[in-house]
Design an enzyme around this catalytic site. Structure first.
Site, PDB file in Angstrom:
ATOM      1  N   LYS A 175      44.754  38.303  47.985  1.00 49.79           N
ATOM      2  CA  LYS A 175      43.936  39.515  48.126  1.00 49.79           C
ATOM      3  C   LYS A 175      42.945  39.349  49.276  1.00 49.79           C
ATOM      4  CE  LYS A 175      44.454  40.815  43.276  1.00 49.79           C
ATOM      5  NZ  LYS A 175      43.918  40.801  41.908  1.00 49.79           N
TER       6      LYS A 175
ATOM      7  N   GLN B 183      38.667  38.805  38.729  1.00 46.65           N
ATOM      8  CA  GLN B 183      40.060  38.449  38.433  1.00 46.65           C
ATOM      9  C   GLN B 183      40.206  38.149  36.943  1.00 46.65           C
ATOM     10  OE1 GLN B 183      42.559  38.728  40.647  1.00 46.65           O
ATOM     11  NE2 GLN B 183      44.095  38.082  39.171  1.00 46.65           N
TER      12      GLN B 183
ATOM     13  N   ASP C 119      38.744  48.002  40.813  1.00 44.39           N
ATOM     14  CA  ASP C 119      39.856  47.636  39.932  1.00 44.39           C
ATOM     15  C   ASP C 119      40.065  48.694  38.845  1.00 44.39           C
ATOM     16  OD1 ASP C 119      41.624  45.603  40.239  1.00 44.39           O
ATOM     17  OD2 ASP C 119      40.415  44.075  39.239  1.00 44.39           O
TER      18      ASP C 119
HETATM   19  N1  GUN Z   1      45.076  39.940  36.707  1.00 41.03           N
HETATM   20  C1  GUN Z   1      46.357  40.373  36.802  1.00 41.03           C
HETATM   21  N2  GUN Z   1      46.408  41.519  37.502  1.00 41.03           N
HETATM   22  C2  GUN Z   1      45.147  41.827  37.850  1.00 41.03           C
HETATM   23  C3  GUN Z   1      44.566  42.904  38.585  1.00 41.03           C
HETATM   24  O1  GUN Z   1      45.211  43.829  39.068  1.00 41.03           O
HETATM   25  N3  GUN Z   1      43.213  42.842  38.733  1.00 41.03           N
HETATM   26  C4  GUN Z   1      42.487  41.840  38.205  1.00 41.03           C
HETATM   27  N4  GUN Z   1      41.176  41.890  38.386  1.00 41.03           N
HETATM   28  N5  GUN Z   1      42.983  40.848  37.516  1.00 41.03           N
HETATM   29  C5  GUN Z   1      44.313  40.840  37.346  1.00 41.03           C
END
Ligand code: GUN
Length: 294
Positions: free
Chosen positions: A54, A98, A121
């Site tokens: 990311k 995350q 998110d």
């Molecule tokens: N863990 C797995 N997928 C995601 C996501 O799209 N965002 C976040 N913050 N954590 C994740």
């Protein structure tokens, strides 16, 4: 007719080029680039790898990123402090915590702490609540489900009145994608580990979204002829024949599904690249919103 194989990498590349252009336009106007703040707690290798991808994608698209990388032993107060720091930093327009967080951290409290206008998110309970309600629109929608909807839009899959079956009910994918499909006027069924006669329900799906995280769980014979399948699963399996000793497969038995369906997304190279793209897009939107509200 041969099934269409949906390549998320190709779609993501095109969208990221557009995002990079927009980010440059934003930076020229604002005097600083759009900024993403990332909180990672612990050393889960998959999470660490997602966060690296990311942040690298941010860099390539001209977005600034800041990481709070905390050890697995971090306390609730330390994680909250990291989120508050990002909330209070004007150069940060979007915040990503995350998931999953370690068990001793209260996830709901952390997600609630993220400023609504930085919730790129889309996991803040108010944004999820708005997504669930008729006539309301969240400020942001979660990245992976948004990537799924982009794929469906790309192939012009008819959604109104279609039977959409979502396999899995996670907060990150299954539940929000079901809500988004409902907003798009599909008739939505969510199936999960307790569903009776799963195969029969899945066979009713004109659209099947697979998000259970079980390698090749959904068999070709469970799919309706002509169905559109979006496979969100990315499961690592042993493969002694490959150089690395492992490979990734989806939640759907791809080779079995191919002769049955009208379209199916690739794994890897399907929803994954779009997830990151949607996060960049949300961060850019958050940055513009901040600038325009000044
Ligand atoms: N863990 C797995 N997928 C995601 C996501 O799209 N965002 C976040 N913050 N954590 C994740």
């Amino acid at each position: 007719m041969a099934a269409q194989i949906i390549d998320g990498t190709v779609i993501a590349e095109r969208l990221r080029a557009e995002i990079a252009q927009e980010a440059a336009r934003y930076a020229a106007q604002a005097g600083h680039p759009p900024g993403l703040g990332v909180v990672l707690v612990g050393d889960n290798p998959a999470s660490a790898s997602y966060v690296r991808m990311k942040r690298r994608a941010c860099e390539r698209a001209g977005l600034h990123s800041v990481g709070h990388l905390l050890p697995a032993t971090a306390t609730q107060a330390e994680v909250e402090a990291a989120v508050n720091d990002l909330n209070d930093t004007p150069a940060i327009h979007g915040i990503l915590v995350q998931l999953p967080l370690p068990d001793h951290i209260d996830e709901e409290t952390i997600l609630r702490l993220v400023s609504l206008d930085k919730d790129v998110d889309g996991f803040h309970p108010i944004n999820i609540g708005a997504l669930a309600m008729k006539g309301r629109d969240p400020l942001f929608t979660p990245a992976t489900p948004t990537g799924v909807m982009v794929m469906l839009r790309e192939i012009e899959a008819p959604l109104t009145g279609a039977n959409a079956v979502v396999v899995g009910r996670s907060n990150i994918v299954g539940l929000p994608v079901a809500l988004m499909l409902l907003k798009a006027n599909a008739t939505v069924t969510i199936v999960h580990s307790r569903t009776r006669d799963l195969a029969a329900v899945i066979r009713g799906g004109d659209i099947v979204i697979a998000a259970i995280g079980r390698p090749e769980f959904i068999r070709g014979a469970w799919l309706k002829p002509g169905a559109v399948v979006i496979d969100v699963g990315t499961n690592k399996i042993d493969d002694p024949a490959s150089e690395r000793g492992y490979r990734y497969v989806g939640d759907v038995a791809f080779e079995e599904a191919l002769p049955v369906v009208s379209a199916i997304s690739k794994v890897p190279g399907g929803v994954g690249p779009l997830t990151i793209t949607m996060l960049l897009d949300n961060t850019l939107k958050a940055a513009w919103r901040t600038l325009e509200s000044r």
